[in-house]
Design a protein around this motif. Structure first.
Motif, PDB file in Angstrom:
ATOM      1  N   LEU A  70       0.839  -1.207   0.000  1.00  0.00           N
ATOM      2  CA  LEU A  70       0.000   0.000   0.000  1.00  0.00           C
ATOM      3  C   LEU A  70       0.872   1.256   0.000  1.00  0.00           C
ATOM      4  CD1 LEU A  70      -2.798  -1.004   2.512  1.00  0.00           C
ATOM      5  CD2 LEU A  70      -3.144  -0.202   0.180  1.00  0.00           C
ATOM      6  N   ALA A  71       1.924   1.231   0.840  1.00  0.00           N
ATOM      7  CA  ALA A  71       2.802   2.401   0.912  1.00  0.00           C
ATOM      8  C   ALA A  71       3.470   2.633  -0.439  1.00  0.00           C
ATOM      9  CB  ALA A  71       3.860   2.176   1.992  1.00  0.00           C
ATOM     10  N   ARG A 105      -4.104   9.196  -6.368  1.00  0.00           N
ATOM     11  CA  ARG A 105      -5.211   8.242  -6.311  1.00  0.00           C
ATOM     12  C   ARG A 105      -5.640   7.997  -4.854  1.00  0.00           C
ATOM     13  NH1 ARG A 105      -5.616   5.243 -11.215  1.00  0.00           N
ATOM     14  NH2 ARG A 105      -7.548   4.545 -10.233  1.00  0.00           N
ATOM     15  N   THR A 106      -6.924   7.692  -4.679  1.00  0.00           N
ATOM     16  CA  THR A 106      -7.398   7.387  -3.328  1.00  0.00           C
ATOM     17  C   THR A 106      -7.399   5.876  -3.128  1.00  0.00           C
ATOM     18  OG1 THR A 106      -8.890   9.242  -3.655  1.00  0.00           O
ATOM     19  CG2 THR A 106      -9.265   7.875  -1.691  1.00  0.00           C
ATOM     20  N   ILE A 107      -6.545   5.441  -2.205  1.00  0.00           N
ATOM     21  CA  ILE A 107      -6.509   4.000  -1.899  1.00  0.00           C
ATOM     22  C   ILE A 107      -6.919   3.839  -0.441  1.00  0.00           C
ATOM     23  CG2 ILE A 107      -5.096   1.909  -1.928  1.00  0.00           C
ATOM     24  CD1 ILE A 107      -3.178   3.290  -3.844  1.00  0.00           C
ATOM     25  N   ASP A 108      -8.183   3.448  -0.212  1.00  0.00           N
ATOM     26  CA  ASP A 108      -8.655   3.233   1.168  1.00  0.00           C
ATOM     27  C   ASP A 108      -8.220   1.853   1.624  1.00  0.00           C
ATOM     28  OD1 ASP A 108      -9.961   5.678   1.208  1.00  0.00           O
ATOM     29  OD2 ASP A 108     -11.694   4.825   0.159  1.00  0.00           O
ATOM     30  N   ASN A 109      -8.075   1.707   2.938  1.00  0.00           N
ATOM     31  CA  ASN A 109      -7.699   0.373   3.386  1.00  0.00           C
ATOM     32  C   ASN A 109      -8.265   0.042   4.754  1.00  0.00           C
ATOM     33  OD1 ASN A 109      -5.351   2.208   4.346  1.00  0.00           O
ATOM     34  ND2 ASN A 109      -5.230   0.357   5.594  1.00  0.00           N
ATOM     35  N   ARG A 135       0.929   4.003  -2.893  1.00  0.00           N
ATOM     36  CA  ARG A 135       0.548   5.376  -2.577  1.00  0.00           C
ATOM     37  C   ARG A 135       1.635   6.353  -3.009  1.00  0.00           C
ATOM     38  NH1 ARG A 135      -2.137   3.441   2.747  1.00  0.00           N
ATOM     39  NH2 ARG A 135      -4.308   3.430   2.070  1.00  0.00           N
ATOM     40  N   SER A 136       2.881   5.926  -2.885  1.00  0.00           N
ATOM     41  CA  SER A 136       3.941   6.853  -3.305  1.00  0.00           C
ATOM     42  C   SER A 136       4.042   6.895  -4.828  1.00  0.00           C
ATOM     43  CB  SER A 136       5.279   6.502  -2.659  1.00  0.00           C
ATOM     44  OG  SER A 136       5.865   5.439  -3.342  1.00  0.00           O
ATOM     45  N   PRO A 156       0.355   9.197  -6.070  1.00  0.00           N
ATOM     46  CA  PRO A 156      -0.070  10.087  -4.984  1.00  0.00           C
ATOM     47  C   PRO A 156      -1.450  10.712  -5.213  1.00  0.00           C
ATOM     48  CG  PRO A 156       1.763  11.024  -6.226  1.00  0.00           C
ATOM     49  CD  PRO A 156       1.532   9.673  -6.777  1.00  0.00           C
TER      50      PRO A 156
END
Ligand code: ADP
Length: 324
Positions: A190-191, A200-204, A194-195, A198
């Motif tokens: 996920l990290a 995009r919305t990635i919910d978890n 996300r990097s 940046p």
């Protein structure tokens, strides 16, 4: 497909149908002649009978019974033979079609892979040249560097997929299972995403301390491929959701998106090797058709299952289930 190949295929199909029809026709003909012979024999025997014979009736029924028994025998043998031939024919037909589909997909794969390999290399070279030749502002430099890293990561995932697929196919891969923290693998992924993305919305919702016995690197490939797909096949403004949970000794990893979704008739096929929905000219997302094939193989090798369902109101949910 090349003209030579399709011509060869047309000839093979023609020969196949001709042989099949010939065999079935020969079988029907065989039945008709035997039955004719049977009738002739019983007519002949009946003619031999004498009307004033005291056993006339008994002999008559005996001849008739024998004729019926033989007809039954011919029908039974004929039907069994026909059924065997048809089962064999269906089997050969399906195997050939599968082989053909694989060969077409392999060709598509070669085209896709050439493109997939060349693009990140070209972009990386261009970015590095720009960095070398021009004095850029810090923010611009960072942008170029992160763009280059994204391309390198894509190349990395692609190489991992190709290498692993060929190793699995050659039967050269031996699983080395150890216990590891799956939550950490998902968090790292996920990290990383996300990097790389940046905007995009990635919910978890990742449960902590979910331990799993298996090969960490392979599980990482599953997680990365599912995340990569969710982002790739979902419009940029829509979020994706990544979940990991452990309930009643069952580990569940889910990636949900709000993208185009997958039609019901494609839900099984997308896990086949090189399979991609649509064709090379209509597709705009890049890919090789290896990601989900690998996910399925890895998950199965770890005793789990993977499937896809519709998301509401749109998109898809990929679920991986393991017994812990
Ligand atoms: P690739 O993404 O490299 O084409 P995959 O094996 O990962 O190969 O996926 C196979 C196909 O399944 C893709 O080409 C795409 O059509 C479809 N697919 C996979 N994931 C998704 C998703 N999250 N949403 C919609 N379609 C998907």
């Amino acid at each position: 497909m090349s003209i030579m190949k399709s011509r060869k295929l047309a000839v093979i199909t023609l020969v196949y149908w001709f042989l099949l029809l010939y065999i079935v026709a020969a079988l029907v003909w065989w039945f008709i002649s035997l039955e004719k012979q049977n009738r002739q024999m019983s007519t002949y025997k009946l003619q031999e009978l004498k009307l004033d014979d005291v056993l006339f009736e008994q002999k008559f029924y005996k001849i008739e019974d024998e004729r019926k028994r033989k007809t039954g025998q011919y029908i039974g043998e004929g039907v069994t033979f026909l059924a065997l031939i048809l089962i064999g024919a269906v089997f050969v037909y399906r195997a050939t079609r599968r082989q053909l589909r694989l060969s077409i997909q392999q060709q598509n794969f070669m085209m896709a892979i050439t493109h997939e390999l060349k693009t990140p290399i070209a972009i990386t070279l261009l970015n590095l040249e720009t960095l070398q030749k021009r004095k850029l502002e810090e923010s611009q430099q960072q942008k170029l560097i992160s763009n280059t890293m994204q391309e390198a990561n894509r190349l990395n995932l692609l190489c991992n997929n190709i290498l692993l697929a060929s190793q699995l196919d050659a039967g050269a891969y031996k699983l080395t299972k150890t216990e590891f923290n799956l939550s950490e693998v998902v968090d790292e992924s996920l990290a990383d995403f996300r990097s790389r993305f940046p905007n995009r919305t990635i919910d978890n919702s990742v449960a902590e301390q979910v331990y799993f016995v298996g090969e960490e690197l392979l599980l990482q490939i599953v997680v990365n491929n599912l995340l990569e797909n969710a982002l790739k096949y979902t419009p940029k403004d829509k979020p994706i959701l990544v979940e990991l949970s452990e309930v009643n000794r069952h580990i569940c990893f889910k990636v949900s998106d709000n993208g185009a979704g997958i039609p019901d008739n494609e839900k099984e096929k997308i896990f086949e090797k090189f399979y991609r929905i649509g064709n090379e000219s209509t597709r705009n997302a890049k890919g090789t058709g290896l990601g989900l094939y690998l996910c399925k193989r890895i998950v199965q090798d770890h005793g789990g299952e993977i499937f896809v369902k519709h998301n509401h109101p749109e998109g898809s949910i990929f679920t991986v289930l393991f017994k812990s």
